[in-house]
Design an enzyme around this catalytic site. Structure first.
Site, PDB file in Angstrom:
ATOM      1  N   ARG A  75     -39.732 -76.687  -8.634  1.00 57.85           N
ATOM      2  CA  ARG A  75     -40.596 -75.502  -8.614  1.00 57.85           C
ATOM      3  C   ARG A  75     -39.905 -74.327  -9.308  1.00 57.85           C
ATOM      4  NH1 ARG A  75     -38.050 -72.011  -5.548  1.00 57.85           N
ATOM      5  NH2 ARG A  75     -36.946 -72.673  -3.671  1.00 57.85           N
ATOM      6  N   GLY A  76     -40.678 -73.291  -9.587  1.00 59.77           N
ATOM      7  CA  GLY A  76     -40.091 -72.069 -10.117  1.00 59.77           C
ATOM      8  C   GLY A  76     -39.351 -71.307  -9.033  1.00 59.77           C
ATOM      9  N   VAL A  79     -33.722 -69.644  -4.481  1.00 63.55           N
ATOM     10  CA  VAL A  79     -33.535 -70.304  -3.193  1.00 63.55           C
ATOM     11  C   VAL A  79     -34.464 -69.708  -2.143  1.00 63.55           C
ATOM     12  CG1 VAL A  79     -31.640 -68.743  -2.533  1.00 63.55           C
ATOM     13  CG2 VAL A  79     -31.823 -70.996  -1.440  1.00 63.55           C
ATOM     14  N   TYR A  81     -36.178 -70.517   2.144  1.00 67.97           N
ATOM     15  CA  TYR A  81     -36.074 -71.232   3.425  1.00 67.97           C
ATOM     16  C   TYR A  81     -37.467 -71.606   3.906  1.00 67.97           C
ATOM     17  CZ  TYR A  81     -36.023 -71.671   8.506  1.00 67.97           C
ATOM     18  OH  TYR A  81     -36.236 -72.112   9.794  1.00 67.97           O
ATOM     19  N   ILE A 140     -43.631 -67.548  -3.182  1.00 69.72           N
ATOM     20  CA  ILE A 140     -44.458 -68.423  -4.017  1.00 69.72           C
ATOM     21  C   ILE A 140     -43.601 -69.010  -5.127  1.00 69.72           C
ATOM     22  CG2 ILE A 140     -46.450 -68.549  -5.574  1.00 69.72           C
ATOM     23  CD1 ILE A 140     -47.664 -66.198  -4.027  1.00 69.72           C
ATOM     24  N   GLY A 141     -43.709 -70.317  -5.325  1.00 69.68           N
ATOM     25  CA  GLY A 141     -43.015 -70.983  -6.415  1.00 69.68           C
ATOM     26  C   GLY A 141     -43.732 -72.280  -6.744  1.00 69.68           C
ATOM     27  N   GLY A 152     -45.875 -74.527  -4.132  1.00 65.86           N
ATOM     28  CA  GLY A 152     -46.868 -73.532  -3.778  1.00 65.86           C
ATOM     29  C   GLY A 152     -46.324 -72.320  -3.064  1.00 65.86           C
ATOM     30  N   CYS A 170     -34.761 -65.851  -2.470  1.00 69.59           N
ATOM     31  CA  CYS A 170     -35.284 -65.672  -3.821  1.00 69.59           C
ATOM     32  C   CYS A 170     -34.293 -64.955  -4.736  1.00 69.59           C
ATOM     33  CB  CYS A 170     -36.622 -64.927  -3.811  1.00 69.59           C
ATOM     34  SG  CYS A 170     -37.868 -65.712  -2.762  1.00 69.59           S
TER      35      CYS A 170
END
EC number: 2.3.1.181
Length: 215
Positions: A75-76, A79, A81, A140-141, A152, A170
């Site tokens: 995913r984009g 990091v 959790y 969101i990623g 997602g 992030c």
């Protein structure tokens, strides 16, 4: 047009990741309509395409020894959790090349959910996610392969926010995280949030939901 909704309950990340790939291929091949998977994960740290590991505060082994799974994924983003009390949604939707528009639509849906609780949430230009004040409510990623999205969003409902302190979420230093429960000062039923997320997706994407993933 409709989209299927599957509620997978609490599912380990590795199993959910494998299932996403199965559903993704079915959507790519036209064997099922767009599908929204809703679930929670046991405690897990995931690192996206932008991650180098520098935003992990401990060695990878520490996380596994302290009850976190850890995965490097496609995913984009950096990091993040996932854990119980967090609603994770994987919209496996055809998006073609309109990835940015798709990200904005996910953000719009989550902003609608927050507004339904009387909260003024907003996206931030430049990177994906939904915020209330200076704190991130929803990460969101996504990834897109063969024109169809997977991965997602992760909406904090009643998440143990202390679990975010073992990473720099992030990769955004000096920013906080929050949850619906913290913002509202009361318990928020997960089934209620799921229902509101599905309704918001239906409104934003202009499709009718069909529960259960059956024809």
């Amino acid at each position: 047009m409709e989209f299927w909704v599957e509620d997978l309950g609490l599912l380990p990340y590795g199993e959910a990741w494998a299932y996403q790939k199965e559903v993704h291929q079915e959507v790519v091949r036209g064997k099922r309509p767009p599908t929204l998977l809703l679930l929670e994960h046991p405690r897990v740290i995931t690192l996206g395409r932008k991650a180098t590991g520098e935003n992990l505060l401990f060695p990878e082994s520490w996380y596994r020894e302290n009850g976190f799974e850890l995965f490097w994924v496609e995913r984009g983003g950096d990091v993040t959790y996932h854990g119980p009390g967090q609603l994770v949604g994987y919209p496996i939707f055809p998006v073609g090349r309109e990835v940015r528009r798709f990200l904005r639509q996910i953000e719009e849906a989550i902003v609608k959910v927050a507004a339904g609780y009387g909260l003024e949430a907003y996206p931030t230009p430049g990177y994906a996610g939904v915020w209330v004040g200076e704190d991130k409510l929803c990460a969101i990623g996504v990834a897109v392969k063969e024109g169809v999205s997977f991965h997602g969003f992760a909406l904090n409902v009643s998440t143990d926010l202390n679990d975010f302190t073992v990473i720099i979420p992030c990769g955004l230093k000096g920013k906080g995280v929050t949850s619906l429960e913290k913002l509202l000062g009361r318990k928020v039923p997960m089934p209620e949030v799921k229902e509101r997320v599905v309704q918001a997706f239906a409104e934003v994407f202009g499709m009718a939901p069909r529960y259960g993933g059956t024809a």
